[in-house]
Design an enzyme around this catalytic site. Sequence first.
Site: not given
Length: 361
Positions: A31, A33-34, A37-38, A54, A151
């Site tokens: 769904v 990824s950054g 992690g995915t 994750k 954030d």
Amino acid sequence: MSQKERPTFHRQEVNKTIWEVPVRYQNLSPVGSGAYGTVCSAYDEKTGLKVAVKKLSRPFQSIIHAKRTYRELRLLKHMKHENVIGLLDVFTPATSLEEFNDVYLVTHLMGADLNNIVKCQKLTDDHVQFLIYQILRGLKYIHSADIIHRDLKPSNLAVNEDCELKILDFGLARHTDDEMTGYVATRWYRAPEIMLNWMHYNMTVDIWSVGCIMAELLTGRTLFPGTDHINQLQQIMRLTGTPPASLISRMPSHEARTYINSLPQMPKRNFSEVFIGANPQAVDLLEKMLVLDTDKRITAAEALAHPYFAQYHDPDDEPEAEPFDQSFESRELDIEEWKRQTYEEVISFEPPVFDGDEMES
């Protein structure tokens, strides 16, 4: 995930990487990824819930990564509140510290975030009350553990069909200068004192963000969509006015003082003229959140008692957190030691008691 009851794992390829997860997690589907992690959605056969799994990317590739991995796991394990994302499971396919290299975190799968909600419709005042109430209820809990989110923005607030909200990704945000540059949402919700390094900041940086989010829910548009740091500060001061001398004199940064003193004096605007048609109680609360002086900015606990939330506020159902030991933040350990401590945290995890009435998105 204690050694004695290690589950059976199965392997699945996701985006050209191998995922090795307990068999209870089925139908893995990527769904997002950054950098860190995915994430896959999955069906948890044990609880019947849709979950987010994750897989951390290279969790121990450097000391910074290893400490970040440890931090994220410790934070998620600590959070036990309806309005804050909590940990449903954590696992590794490794059977010993020696082969420990992968960490998987399991949380609720949330359907949408506040960004999706704002784009789709202009919200009623009652919706805004309920959403902001839940953010503040979650923040009161997070702040009581001495954790600052840093954030908060619409994409970090997950909401389901029933308008139930959970705060995501708290305490992790350590954005690079590059990520904060230009016309970016990462910065639009940031308190001026943290954006410009004015001074040591406190919990109320998160309250500033809530003010920006609340204004956006009420008007349907971003409050301070700055094109860069300077433009953003100009937009802020057009609303709040320039900081009073009493605040400027308390800024430790000589550079910040000089810069702010060079700006043309601007008066604070009348908030009820800016937010025309909004509930006067909402406007009053915004005025108490969007205050440049952090000592005068309202806290989460105080905001919950504001008349705007009269129909939701319940002092007996706005819990605080257990103390959170953050002494690890000042520790300088090598990769192997961060890894060992992370492994201990994985092994000692005890899953939450499932009551069958969990939030479905």
